[in-house]
Scaffold this active site. Sequence first.
Site, mmCIF file in Angstrom:
data_model
loop_
_atom_site.group_PDB
_atom_site.id
_atom_site.type_symbol
_atom_site.label_atom_id
_atom_site.label_comp_id
_atom_site.label_asym_id
_atom_site.label_seq_id
_atom_site.Cartn_x
_atom_site.Cartn_y
_atom_site.Cartn_z
ATOM 1 N N LEU A 252 19.044 38.617 22.078
ATOM 2 C CA LEU A 252 17.657 38.305 21.362
ATOM 3 C C LEU A 252 16.501 39.116 21.089
ATOM 4 C CD1 LEU A 252 17.359 34.695 23.152
ATOM 5 C CD2 LEU A 252 18.307 35.114 21.097
ATOM 6 N N ASP B 182 21.403 36.886 33.527
ATOM 7 C CA ASP B 182 20.853 38.102 33.805
ATOM 8 C C ASP B 182 21.917 39.244 34.066
ATOM 9 O OD1 ASP B 182 19.835 40.178 35.345
ATOM 10 O OD2 ASP B 182 19.191 39.247 36.714
ATOM 11 N N TYR C 109 13.011 56.480 30.885
ATOM 12 C CA TYR C 109 14.022 55.991 29.854
ATOM 13 C C TYR C 109 15.060 57.158 29.469
ATOM 14 C CZ TYR C 109 15.305 53.809 25.318
ATOM 15 O OH TYR C 109 15.763 53.395 24.234
HETATM 16 N N1 SER Z 1 12.477 53.310 20.445
HETATM 17 C C1 SER Z 1 12.780 53.518 21.507
HETATM 18 C C2 SER Z 1 11.524 53.880 22.325
HETATM 19 O O1 SER Z 1 10.707 54.056 21.836
HETATM 20 C C3 SER Z 1 13.277 54.951 21.606
HETATM 21 O O2 SER Z 1 14.688 55.170 21.755
HETATM 22 O O3 SER Z 1 11.532 53.556 23.507
#
Ligand code: SER
Length: 319
Positions: A14, A56, A146
């Site tokens: 989603l 999850d 990230y």
């Molecule tokens: N679009 C993503 C972000 O800004 C980058 O992979 O976290």
Amino acid sequence: MKSDKEKILITGALGQIGTELTNRLVEIHGAENVVASGLDRWNKNLTSAGFYERMDVTNTQLVRQVIKDYEITTVYHLASLLSGTSEKQPLFAWRLNLEPLLHFCEMAKEGLIQKIFWPSSIAVFGKGIPKENVGQDVVLNPTTVYGISKMAGEKWCEYYHDHFGVDIRSIRYPGLISWKTPAGGGTTDYAVEIFYEAIEEGKYTSFISKNTAMPMLYMDDAINATLKLMNAPKNELTVHSSYNLGGMSFTPAALAAEIKKEIPSFEIDYQPDFRQQIADSWPASIDDSVAKKDWGLQYDFDIAAMTHDMLKNLKLKLG
Ligand code: SER
């Protein structure tokens, strides 16, 4: 005994990529062969998948059961926390962005599934790397939660491929721009928000500074590239970590100028927040020649075509 038919599970179905990829996979394989999954309740307006599992993805037992129950052969594992949100919940981001990936790799190693797609990101590059035309094989130096999770994930993909022959394919997506489902918590998300506010308010305050260029891609091109990579003959793929994908490169100022061509009264100002530092550590443009050579990557949308299509569709959507 499993049948020969491809049966697909999408995690994060989603989400921004998930909604559009799921619908395309349904067009290709039929709703009865596509299982969407996510944390939220099933929203039939968003997904045309034949089945939906509310789960999850870190619940390994449940995921394994779903794989078995539906005799899944192919997984598009999209569930992930984006860059801005990951900085706020580092340990959870690590857990969500890494552990389910390893679990899918293990299931592929066992022969329970045949093929996996997993998205990486331009966030893997990081500080000290030249800004322009960043190549496939540069040293990765991510400085965000990230980026660290995506870099580690890429290495795991390569490891499972090299050691156990797992067929896992990946793309380093740039910022993704789309009108159907908003992104959430990304550094490149200004390039989506700007369209909503241009139409609704006639102005936008960008959290990324005027002249910060980042690589971006329109969703149609992202979906086409993903399917093309997944359909490529395995023996023609030379990258088993993740393929560079450049799309287009532009700054907030350039995007604003493009929007102004269609909405002349549109105004933009700039109030960079913590995401500016993330953007500063990312490349401005990417060399994706390896993807072009290996599996025929190509694009249909430049900044003008993308802006026109976004404004046209969002105006309809927002009434
Ligand atoms: N679009 C993503 C972000 O800004 C980058 O992979 O976290």
